[in-house]
Motif scaffolding. Structure first.
Motif, PDB file in Angstrom:
ATOM      1  N   VAL A 119      57.015  58.700  47.627  1.00 60.25           N
ATOM      2  CA  VAL A 119      55.687  58.911  48.215  1.00 60.25           C
ATOM      3  C   VAL A 119      55.367  57.736  49.137  1.00 60.25           C
ATOM      4  CG1 VAL A 119      53.265  59.405  47.735  1.00 60.25           C
ATOM      5  CG2 VAL A 119      55.007  59.909  46.018  1.00 60.25           C
ATOM      6  N   SER A 121      52.469  56.057  51.783  1.00 54.95           N
ATOM      7  CA  SER A 121      51.128  56.068  52.391  1.00 54.95           C
ATOM      8  C   SER A 121      51.165  55.240  53.659  1.00 54.95           C
ATOM      9  CB  SER A 121      50.083  55.545  51.409  1.00 54.95           C
ATOM     10  OG  SER A 121      49.878  56.490  50.385  1.00 54.95           O
ATOM     11  N   GLY A 122      51.325  53.898  53.512  1.00 55.57           N
ATOM     12  CA  GLY A 122      51.382  53.049  54.703  1.00 55.57           C
ATOM     13  C   GLY A 122      52.780  52.508  54.980  1.00 55.57           C
ATOM     14  N   GLY A 123      53.710  52.685  54.050  1.00 56.59           N
ATOM     15  CA  GLY A 123      55.101  52.287  54.266  1.00 56.59           C
ATOM     16  C   GLY A 123      55.363  50.783  54.191  1.00 56.59           C
ATOM     17  N   ASP A 125      55.924  48.915  51.535  1.00 56.36           N
ATOM     18  CA  ASP A 125      56.670  48.449  50.359  1.00 56.36           C
ATOM     19  C   ASP A 125      57.727  47.434  50.795  1.00 56.36           C
ATOM     20  OD1 ASP A 125      57.206  49.639  47.297  1.00 56.36           O
ATOM     21  OD2 ASP A 125      58.895  48.577  48.209  1.00 56.36           O
ATOM     22  N   SER A 130      59.297  53.399  49.213  1.00 54.93           N
ATOM     23  CA  SER A 130      58.574  54.627  49.558  1.00 54.93           C
ATOM     24  C   SER A 130      59.352  55.506  50.530  1.00 54.93           C
ATOM     25  CB  SER A 130      57.207  54.278  50.159  1.00 54.93           C
ATOM     26  OG  SER A 130      57.357  53.431  51.271  1.00 54.93           O
ATOM     27  N   SER A 185      44.289  41.933  53.864  1.00 54.21           N
ATOM     28  CA  SER A 185      43.948  41.508  55.230  1.00 54.21           C
ATOM     29  C   SER A 185      44.694  42.269  56.314  1.00 54.21           C
ATOM     30  CB  SER A 185      44.301  40.033  55.423  1.00 54.21           C
ATOM     31  OG  SER A 185      43.885  39.281  54.357  1.00 54.21           O
ATOM     32  N   GLY A 190      48.659  50.803  53.718  1.00 57.82           N
ATOM     33  CA  GLY A 190      48.100  52.078  53.262  1.00 57.82           C
ATOM     34  C   GLY A 190      47.316  51.913  51.966  1.00 57.82           C
ATOM     35  N   HIS A 194      48.652  50.250  48.227  1.00 55.40           N
ATOM     36  CA  HIS A 194      47.933  48.979  48.041  1.00 55.40           C
ATOM     37  C   HIS A 194      47.044  49.017  46.801  1.00 55.40           C
ATOM     38  CE1 HIS A 194      46.086  45.256  49.484  1.00 55.40           C
ATOM     39  NE2 HIS A 194      44.873  45.800  49.373  1.00 55.40           N
ATOM     40  N   PHE A 200      44.568  42.551  46.932  1.00 55.96           N
ATOM     41  CA  PHE A 200      43.580  41.467  47.060  1.00 55.96           C
ATOM     42  C   PHE A 200      43.430  41.057  48.523  1.00 55.96           C
ATOM     43  CE2 PHE A 200      46.026  37.828  48.304  1.00 55.96           C
ATOM     44  CZ  PHE A 200      47.310  38.120  47.890  1.00 55.96           C
ATOM     45  N   ILE A 251      48.962  60.239  44.248  1.00 55.26           N
ATOM     46  CA  ILE A 251      47.509  60.064  44.386  1.00 55.26           C
ATOM     47  C   ILE A 251      47.156  60.496  45.805  1.00 55.26           C
ATOM     48  CG2 ILE A 251      45.640  58.345  44.451  1.00 55.26           C
ATOM     49  CD1 ILE A 251      47.877  56.715  42.639  1.00 55.26           C
ATOM     50  N   TYR A 481      53.805  39.600  41.493  1.00 57.25           N
ATOM     51  CA  TYR A 481      52.798  40.579  41.927  1.00 57.25           C
ATOM     52  C   TYR A 481      53.507  41.854  42.387  1.00 57.25           C
ATOM     53  CZ  TYR A 481      48.998  42.413  44.940  1.00 57.25           C
ATOM     54  OH  TYR A 481      48.044  43.198  45.554  1.00 57.25           O
ATOM     55  N   ASN A 483      52.673  44.321  44.211  1.00 59.52           N
ATOM     56  CA  ASN A 483      52.566  44.673  45.629  1.00 59.52           C
ATOM     57  C   ASN A 483      53.463  43.803  46.515  1.00 59.52           C
ATOM     58  OD1 ASN A 483      51.054  46.966  45.887  1.00 59.52           O
ATOM     59  ND2 ASN A 483      49.089  45.908  46.086  1.00 59.52           N
TER      60      ASN A 483
HETATM   61  P1  FDA Z   1      54.071  52.320  50.745  1.00 59.41           P
HETATM   62  O1  FDA Z   1      53.693  53.601  51.333  1.00 59.41           O
HETATM   63  O2  FDA Z   1      55.383  51.734  51.106  1.00 59.41           O
HETATM   64  O3  FDA Z   1      53.922  52.411  49.179  1.00 59.41           O
HETATM   65  C1  FDA Z   1      54.164  51.334  48.298  1.00 59.41           C
HETATM   66  C2  FDA Z   1      54.486  51.872  46.911  1.00 59.41           C
HETATM   67  O4  FDA Z   1      53.418  52.678  46.442  1.00 59.41           O
HETATM   68  C3  FDA Z   1      55.717  52.767  46.866  1.00 59.41           C
HETATM   69  O5  FDA Z   1      56.311  52.675  45.598  1.00 59.41           O
HETATM   70  C4  FDA Z   1      55.132  54.138  47.054  1.00 59.41           C
HETATM   71  O6  FDA Z   1      55.954  55.200  46.592  1.00 59.41           O
HETATM   72  C5  FDA Z   1      53.847  54.044  46.264  1.00 59.41           C
HETATM   73  N1  FDA Z   1      52.815  54.902  46.806  1.00 59.41           N
HETATM   74  C6  FDA Z   1      52.335  54.866  48.072  1.00 59.41           C
HETATM   75  N2  FDA Z   1      51.374  55.777  48.209  1.00 59.41           N
HETATM   76  C7  FDA Z   1      51.258  56.413  47.032  1.00 59.41           C
HETATM   77  C8  FDA Z   1      50.436  57.479  46.591  1.00 59.41           C
HETATM   78  N3  FDA Z   1      49.553  58.025  47.385  1.00 59.41           N
HETATM   79  N4  FDA Z   1      50.589  57.929  45.313  1.00 59.41           N
HETATM   80  C9  FDA Z   1      51.504  57.358  44.496  1.00 59.41           C
HETATM   81  N5  FDA Z   1      52.295  56.339  44.867  1.00 59.41           N
HETATM   82  C10 FDA Z   1      52.175  55.867  46.132  1.00 59.41           C
HETATM   83  N6  FDA Z   1      48.967  43.046  49.578  1.00 59.41           N
HETATM   84  C11 FDA Z   1      47.780  42.492  49.179  1.00 59.41           C
HETATM   85  O7  FDA Z   1      47.402  42.618  48.018  1.00 59.41           O
HETATM   86  N7  FDA Z   1      47.005  41.816  50.082  1.00 59.41           N
HETATM   87  C12 FDA Z   1      47.357  41.674  51.389  1.00 59.41           C
HETATM   88  O8  FDA Z   1      46.611  41.076  52.166  1.00 59.41           O
HETATM   89  C13 FDA Z   1      48.588  42.258  51.817  1.00 59.41           C
HETATM   90  N8  FDA Z   1      49.019  42.139  53.113  1.00 59.41           N
HETATM   91  C14 FDA Z   1      50.206  42.717  53.518  1.00 59.41           C
HETATM   92  C15 FDA Z   1      50.632  42.598  54.836  1.00 59.41           C
HETATM   93  C16 FDA Z   1      51.839  43.171  55.241  1.00 59.41           C
HETATM   94  C17 FDA Z   1      52.258  43.049  56.683  1.00 59.41           C
HETATM   95  C18 FDA Z   1      52.649  43.849  54.312  1.00 59.41           C
HETATM   96  C19 FDA Z   1      53.968  44.434  54.722  1.00 59.41           C
HETATM   97  C20 FDA Z   1      52.220  43.964  52.989  1.00 59.41           C
HETATM   98  C21 FDA Z   1      51.011  43.399  52.577  1.00 59.41           C
HETATM   99  N9  FDA Z   1      50.575  43.510  51.260  1.00 59.41           N
HETATM  100  C22 FDA Z   1      49.376  42.940  50.872  1.00 59.41           C
HETATM  101  C23 FDA Z   1      51.384  44.220  50.272  1.00 59.41           C
HETATM  102  C24 FDA Z   1      50.904  45.680  50.149  1.00 59.41           C
HETATM  103  O9  FDA Z   1      49.710  45.706  49.393  1.00 59.41           O
HETATM  104  C25 FDA Z   1      51.968  46.508  49.423  1.00 59.41           C
HETATM  105  O10 FDA Z   1      53.162  46.501  50.130  1.00 59.41           O
HETATM  106  C26 FDA Z   1      51.467  47.943  49.191  1.00 59.41           C
HETATM  107  O11 FDA Z   1      52.209  48.546  48.174  1.00 59.41           O
HETATM  108  C27 FDA Z   1      51.576  48.739  50.468  1.00 59.41           C
HETATM  109  O12 FDA Z   1      51.031  50.013  50.343  1.00 59.41           O
HETATM  110  P2  FDA Z   1      51.486  51.121  51.398  1.00 59.41           P
HETATM  111  O13 FDA Z   1      50.810  52.370  51.035  1.00 59.41           O
HETATM  112  O14 FDA Z   1      51.326  50.581  52.769  1.00 59.41           O
HETATM  113  O15 FDA Z   1      53.036  51.156  51.129  1.00 59.41           O
END
Ligand code: FDA
Length: 542
Positions: A119, A121-123, A125, A130, A185, A190, A194, A200, A251, A481, A483
């Motif tokens: 799954v 959302s924002g990619g 990981d 994901s 920040s 996504g 997150h 945080f 979710i 952590y 994330n």
């Molecule tokens: P992505 O889509 O890759 O998902 C991450 C994980 O969650 C995967 O295992 C995925 O399968 C699962 N998932 C995603 N959507 C789901 C859904 N709808 N239902 C079930 N599972 C789902 N963190 C923080 O706390 N504070 C910060 O300021 C930052 N800043 C930051 C900057 C940058 C440039 C990056 C690359 C990362 C961060 N992060 C962060 C870390 C970020 O919180 C972490 O990578 C999150 O998991 C990203 O969520 P995405 O939906 O973008 O990722």
């Protein structure tokens, strides 16, 4: 059932590395090779299955993309944030649902077709979980599900899991300049991943994690049922707020409690090199930043400076502040508690909360908040990251050794985030994220690079740094952590998952909350359909 689970724990721990419940797709590697020659008929069969599980009026076009589709590559690449994984194994299908019916049908048909589900959302990981997998899989990319409905009167918002933090912050600020939400920040992150991993940002000392501010959620479970907080029950609702959503289902929407922010906030940035006394400042920062007033957030960013000039590279530390109030109040507090930093009125800039979001995202505060709607602005490179938590201030000699290592790698960045404030008040079992009252600060270590040939050297440096830090950071467990996902901490075997094996990384992310997550997972997904390299394991029930 509780008794059954307790007995299962005892058995797993006693037997050690025993085999656990295997995913339903246990035969899928064999299936994958057999199916290569029947791809198109399998594709048709998946699509037929998908359509047959939808209500008649629901759209079925532009939802499933096979590897032959002209849009497949651009959709897949659209939110790969770590270029270390841009050439990794590709999903059999990309599913881009418009509504929960599409998600339900996808889960049911993935099970029928023995395909693992990832799954996205924002990619963001850090390990690409994901959108990559070593076994036949599909990606459900939620980018169409990203509406944000803000209710200022009742101070909440419903946000689609595929929305970015930027889209959420923008939508709140479009309705109110005195409301916000305490999350990260980076605007392209996504909300799906997150929030389900904690989340945080600059106002978490005042309001806690994003996950601490979730009121309700909607998800599709392993049986294709749509659940909300009431129907999923408090245990599962607890688990998805910090335990990682991917272990439990898909979710698709969060109901978030909005928080109050003042009309004027203040920022400053003070940068000091080692030669200008940065070591002493970090020493002091460690002992005071977690005790500051809840309104005051000062993190420390450690980087190499002069990397490309004729001068010798050195380390610089940037102290970046967000204060929920005016310059006058900030100065009276910071000049008293941290006079060595030398902050004056000239260093401070007053702005609205949404401008502070732009500022911490690296934009000019003169820009329109519309830039937060851009889902692809962050530059991407291959990178590796790790995390640690500190309970006792690192002594001067420890910091000096750390800076020596940092200077070896010009693209390294360390971000030290102060805890305390609201984080200290929330019980460590309130959500799966356990690192609350005893922790002074968290560290994120990052290194990026340009070309694939550098991967081994850079990751090698990161692992040496992590080893070096061992005596100075939390132990038993060495906290991490979720994330900032790090597969060096351990990974599940495939197809079987062992509780003992998973404890290696599980205790680091979740400490005493790990066992509750295992219990919830065992009940919610007993056949371990939602498996990934760091999914919560399932206990074997008899
Ligand atoms: P992505 O889509 O890759 O998902 C991450 C994980 O969650 C995967 O295992 C995925 O399968 C699962 N998932 C995603 N959507 C789901 C859904 N709808 N239902 C079930 N599972 C789902 N963190 C923080 O706390 N504070 C910060 O300021 C930052 N800043 C930051 C900057 C940058 C440039 C990056 C690359 C990362 C961060 N992060 C962060 C870390 C970020 O919180 C972490 O990578 C999150 O998991 C990203 O969520 P995405 O939906 O973008 O990722």
């Amino acid at each position: 059932m509780v008794g059954k689970i307790t007995r299962a724990y005892e058995r797993e721990v006693k037997e050690g590395d025993v085999k656990m419940a295997s995913p339903k797709f246990g035969m899928s590697i064999l299936f994958f090779f057999l199916c290569i020659s029947f791809c198109s008929s399998t594709d048709q069969s998946f699509q037929q299955c998908f359509s047959s599980h939808l209500p008649p009026s629901n759209i079925t076009y532009d939802v499933i993309f096979t590897q032959n589709s002209s849009q497949y590559s651009s959709i897949l690449q659209s939110s790969i944030r770590n270029l270390r994984f841009s050439n990794a194994s590709k999903p059999r299908y990309l599913v881009t649902p418009y509504n929960e019916d599409h998600i339900q049908a996808t889960i049911i048909c993935s099970k029928e077709h023995h395909l693992q589900v990832r799954v996205r959302s924002g990619g963001h990981d850090y390990e690409g979980l994901s959108y990559i997998s070593d076994v036949p899989f599909i990606v459900i990319d939620l980018f169409h599900i990203r509406s944000v409905m803000v209710d200022i009167k009742n101070e909440y918002a419903w946000v689609g899991a595929g929305a970015t933090l930027g889209e959420l912050y923008y939508s709140i600020s479009a309705k109110s300049n005195v409301h916000g939400f305490p999350a990260g920040s980076c605007p392209t992150v996504g909300v799906g991943g997150h929030i389900s991993g904690g989340g945080f940002g600059t106002i978490f000392r005042k309001y806690g994690l994003a996950a601490d501010n979730v009121i309700d959620a909607k998800m599709v479970d392993v049986n294709g049922n749509v659940l909300d907080r009431k129907s999923m029950g408090e245990d599962l609702f607890w688990a998805i707020r910090g335990g990682g959503g991917a272990s439990f289902g898909v979710i698709f929407s969060w109901k978030l409690k909005l928080v109050r922010v003042p009309p004027t906030v203040t920022v400053f940035k003070t940068v000091k090199s080692l030669e200008q006394g940065a070591t002493k400042l970090v020493q002091k920062w460690q002992n005071i930043a977690y005790k500051f007033h809840h309104d005051l957030f000062v993190h420390a960013v450690i980087q190499v400076t002069n990397p490309n000039s004729n001068q010798n590279p050195t380390v610089q530390v940037s102290f970046d502040c967000l204060f929920l109030g005016t310059t006058e109040r900030l100065l009276s507090s910071i000049q008293r508690s941290f006079p060595e930093l030398g902050v004056t009125q000239e260093n401070c800039t007053e702005m609205s909360w949404i401008q502070s979001v732009l500022y911490f995202a690296g934009y000019s505060i003169a820009e329109s908040a519309d830039v937060l709607l851009n889902r692809t602005t962050q530059s991407t490179q291959p990178f590796k990251a790790k995390s640690d938590y500190v309970k006792e201030a690192i002594p001067k000699t420890g910091l000096e050794g750390l800076f020596k290592m940092v200077v070896e790698e010009e693209t390294s960045v360390l971000i030290l985030t102060p805890y305390g404030g609201r984080m200290k008040q929330i019980k460590s079992s309130a959500t799966p994220f356990p690192y609350r009252s005893e922790y002074l600060y968290g560290i994120q270590y990052l290194i990026s690079w340009d070309v694939a040939e550098e991967t081994g050297k850079r990751i090698g440096w990161m692992r040496r740094l992590y080893k070096y830090m061992e005596p100075y950071v939390s132990t038993a467990p060495r906290a991490a952590y979720l994330n900032y996902r790090d597969l060096d901490l351990g990974r599940n075997s495939y197809p079987n998952t062992s509780y003992v094996e998973s404890s290696e990384w599980g205790l680091k992310y979740f400490n005493h909350n790990f066992n509750r997550l295992v219990r919830v997972k065992t009940l919610a997904d007993p056949h371990n359909f939602f498996w990934n390299e760091q999914s919560i394991p399932v206990l074997r029930l008899e």
